[in-house]
Design an enzyme around this catalytic site. Structure first.
Site, PDB file in Angstrom:
ATOM      1  CG  LEU A 100      -2.072  -0.659   1.238  1.00  0.00           C
ATOM      2  CD1 LEU A 100      -1.819  -1.978   0.586  1.00  0.00           C
ATOM      3  CD2 LEU A 100      -3.725  -0.058   1.737  1.00  0.00           C
ATOM      4  CD  GLU A 146      -1.645   4.956  -1.857  1.00  0.00           C
ATOM      5  OE1 GLU A 146      -0.967   5.507  -1.297  1.00  0.00           O
ATOM      6  OE2 GLU A 146      -2.522   4.506  -2.061  1.00  0.00           O
ATOM      7  CG  PHE A 176     -10.395   5.063  -4.128  1.00  0.00           C
ATOM      8  CD1 PHE A 176     -12.047   5.259  -4.937  1.00  0.00           C
ATOM      9  CD2 PHE A 176     -10.420   3.479  -3.638  1.00  0.00           C
ATOM     10  CE1 PHE A 176     -12.999   4.439  -4.357  1.00  0.00           C
ATOM     11  CE2 PHE A 176     -11.331   2.927  -4.119  1.00  0.00           C
ATOM     12  CZ  PHE A 176     -12.379   3.016  -4.081  1.00  0.00           C
ATOM     13  CG  HIS A 198     -13.027   6.017  -0.687  1.00  0.00           C
ATOM     14  ND1 HIS A 198     -13.056   6.110   0.487  1.00  0.00           N
ATOM     15  CD2 HIS A 198     -12.569   4.834  -1.183  1.00  0.00           C
ATOM     16  CE1 HIS A 198     -12.498   5.394   0.499  1.00  0.00           C
ATOM     17  NE2 HIS A 198     -12.093   5.018  -0.587  1.00  0.00           N
TER      18      HIS A 198
END
Lengths: 215, 353
Positions: free
Chosen positions: B51, B53, B76, B121
């Protein structure tokens, strides 16, 4: 890789080139990524440790950190709780080493060991080289020579002389030759014509050179 | 009739089978899940990442520089903001290396509101993306466009950002807009390519023989022809604008809707031709309204087509809010809706110089 100015992004990009060389691809090459001690505080350094040591998906990555114990004006000791940056590699099950980066012979031997490991095991290795800060940072102390630090070149020159491998005059001649070459290059760059201003729009895209809004 | 997310999956399958895609990766992209929206189920080159990015974007840049063809996902777009300096590197490497190093990568990420995703989100990314030079940016509004734009993104030698309007991902294509080669029966397609619930360890997809289909990046689509007002929009707001236009047709207001599909490079010729015809223009998108991409379009329209305008150009965008509201009423008040689009068009249509 093209050189970039941010002190950390190379660590995140190196995992990509190393993945292209991972075990099973048949690639023989490895990726070497390098940074300074202060830059290891950025998350991208952790990124490279985490991604290169995933079990079963290890990457052939040699991480080299040169530690001169300063980030611009800030001493290492006040910002890092661990003694050695290389200790962080231990949590990721990768071999590590701390070497005297001012000693070319020690550095050569350590690099040989590290390179051999990464090439044959196809796994990461973290090497920390303790080095002098021969000059201050331009934004902190005007890039002036720091007398208290060990001058790695002077020390190595003495060793070459003691062992009768090179004479003082040979070394001076070498120095003069390269100093002159650099001086010439600097002069040439100052006298080169300026590029065409419109060429700043070249190479934005690799297919058609779209400029914002232009078709 | 593929859904948009099935269309994306089919394009990625074609990409890894025929167009050199070597790695499709991101958080929960590989098995067993195959993407939180199912976009990467059954793909042979899909794998799971930590996890991280920044690691995902850096991985893609490195792979691209090493001659691979990566498609990376940020789960997202709300979580892409910590990657912006890496996005800048992807966009500037060809330029700063004087044409020596291009970065042929695709970054896909779901964007926008419509699923009650609230503050983390629902964000849009188009305003941010269009401020990173060196990237091509596309955003489909139909399954077929998603398929054709993804294949063009994969074939492109530059970094391409593929913005996925998350509210439309389960939308089915209309008759006549099938992906070439897909089975006509929805249930059959689902049985072939959708992973079963529960244990998937033995499951393998049965890919239909879909054909290559490329939508050139930079080409807009007139989705509804009209003569009185031009609406420039993309993604989720396209369908809303069409619905608003259909309602207004009953009042005698004739609206032209242009789906930009590519935000950079954008199709100025199509925009210009439409504005010259209708003389009135509304830009609609969900991103926050201050320094919005629609503002750029309006600036250019004002500069180049000023004397052809019969009304001040108008922008209908998301409010300049730190997030998207959670309650139904708050989410709907945060971003344009069919009724607010309809009202904005009606106001423009009745404006007297």
């Amino acid at each position: 890789m093209p050189v970039t100015s941010p002190i950390e992004i190379q660590y995140s990009i190196a995992i990509g080139t190393a993945r292209a060389q991972r075990k099973g691809t048949g690639a023989k090459g490895i990726t070497i990524v390098q940074g300074g001690d202060a830059g290891t505080a950025e998350g991208d350094f952790a990124t490279s440790l985490i991604w290169s040591s995933r079990k079963g998906n290890e990457l052939p990555l040699l991480l080299i950190v040169t530690n001169n114990r300063y980030g611009i004006s800030t001493p290492y000791a006040g910002q890092h709780g661990y003694d050695h940056i290389s200790d962080r590699g231990k949590a990721f099950n990768m071999p590590t080493a701390v070497i005297d980066g001012n000693d070319p012979e020690a550095a050569y031997a350590a690099l040989e060991t590290a390179l051999h490991y990464v090439r044959t095991e196809r796994k990461p290795y973290l090497l920390e080289a303790m080095v002098s800060r021969l000059r201050g940072h331009s934004s902190a102390s005007g890039a002036n020579p720091v007398k208290e630090e060990i001058d790695c070149i002077e020390r190595f020159e003495r060793r070459l002389e003691e062992r009768n491998l090179m004479t003082r005059s040979q070394m001076d001649a070498l120095k003069e030759k390269y100093t002159a070459e650099l001086g010439e290059a600097a002069k040439r760059i100052r006298t080169e014509p300026q590029p065409d201003p419109r060429s700043v729009y070249d190479f934005v895209f690799a297919d058609k050179n779209y400029v914002a809004g232009e078709q | 009739m593929a859904t948009m997310i099935q269309a994306i999956r089919l394009a990625l399958h074609v990409g890894e089978s025929r167009h050199g895609v070597t790695d499709i990766f991101g958080e929960d992209v590989g098995p067993p899940l195959g993407g939180v929206f199912t976009g990467t189920q059954g793909l042979k080159t899909a794998w799971n990442t930590p996890l991280d990015e920044r690691g995902i974007v850096g991985m893609a840049i490195g792979l691209a520089l090493a001659g691979q063809k990566p498609v990376a996902e940020i789960q997202f777009c709300d979580y892409a903001f910590n990657t912006i300096d890496l996005l800048k590197v992807a966009g500037n490497t060809y330029w700063s290396s004087g044409g020596d190093w291009n970065v042929p990568m695709v970054l896909m990420t779901p964007v926008g509101a419509g699923i009650r995703g609230s503050i983390y989100h629902s964000h849009s990314f188009d305003a941010t993306a269009t401020r990173v030079p060196g990237w091509k940016i596309v955003m489909p509004s139909t399954p077929l466009d998603a398929y054709g734009l993804m294949l063009s993104a994969i074939a492109d030698p530059n970094p391409v950002m593929f913005l996925m309007p998350k509210a439309l991902l389960r939308l089915k294509s209309k008759p006549g807009e099938e992906i070439p080669g897909e089975p006509g029966d929805d249930r059959k397609l689902s049985q072939m390519i959708d992973a079963p619930l529960g244990d998937r360890s033995q499951w393998r997809p049965d890919w239909p023989a879909v054909e290559d289909y490329f939508i050139p990046i930079g080409q807009a689509k007139v989705v509804r022809e009209g003569s009185q007002v031009t609406v420039l929009t993309y993604g989720r707001n396209v369908q809303m604008s069409v619905a608003a236009a259909e309602e207004l047709a009953a009042d005698g207001i004739d609206v032209e809707i242009i789906d930009l599909r590519s935000l950079h490079p954008y199709d100025w010729d199509a925009i210009k031709a439409s504005v010259q015809k209708t003389n009135r223009v509304l830009c609609v998108n969900e991103d926050t309204e201050i320094t919005n991409f629609g503002e750029h379009l309006i600036r250019r329209i004002t500069e180049e087509l000023f004397y052809e305008l019969h009304a001040p150009p108008k922008l209908l965008a998301g409010g300049h809010l730190p997030g998207i509201g959670l309650a139904d009423a708050l989410e709907m008040a945060s971003v344009p809706q069919k009724d607010t689009i309809r009202a904005a068009i009606a106001e423009l249509a009745s404006h007297e110089p």
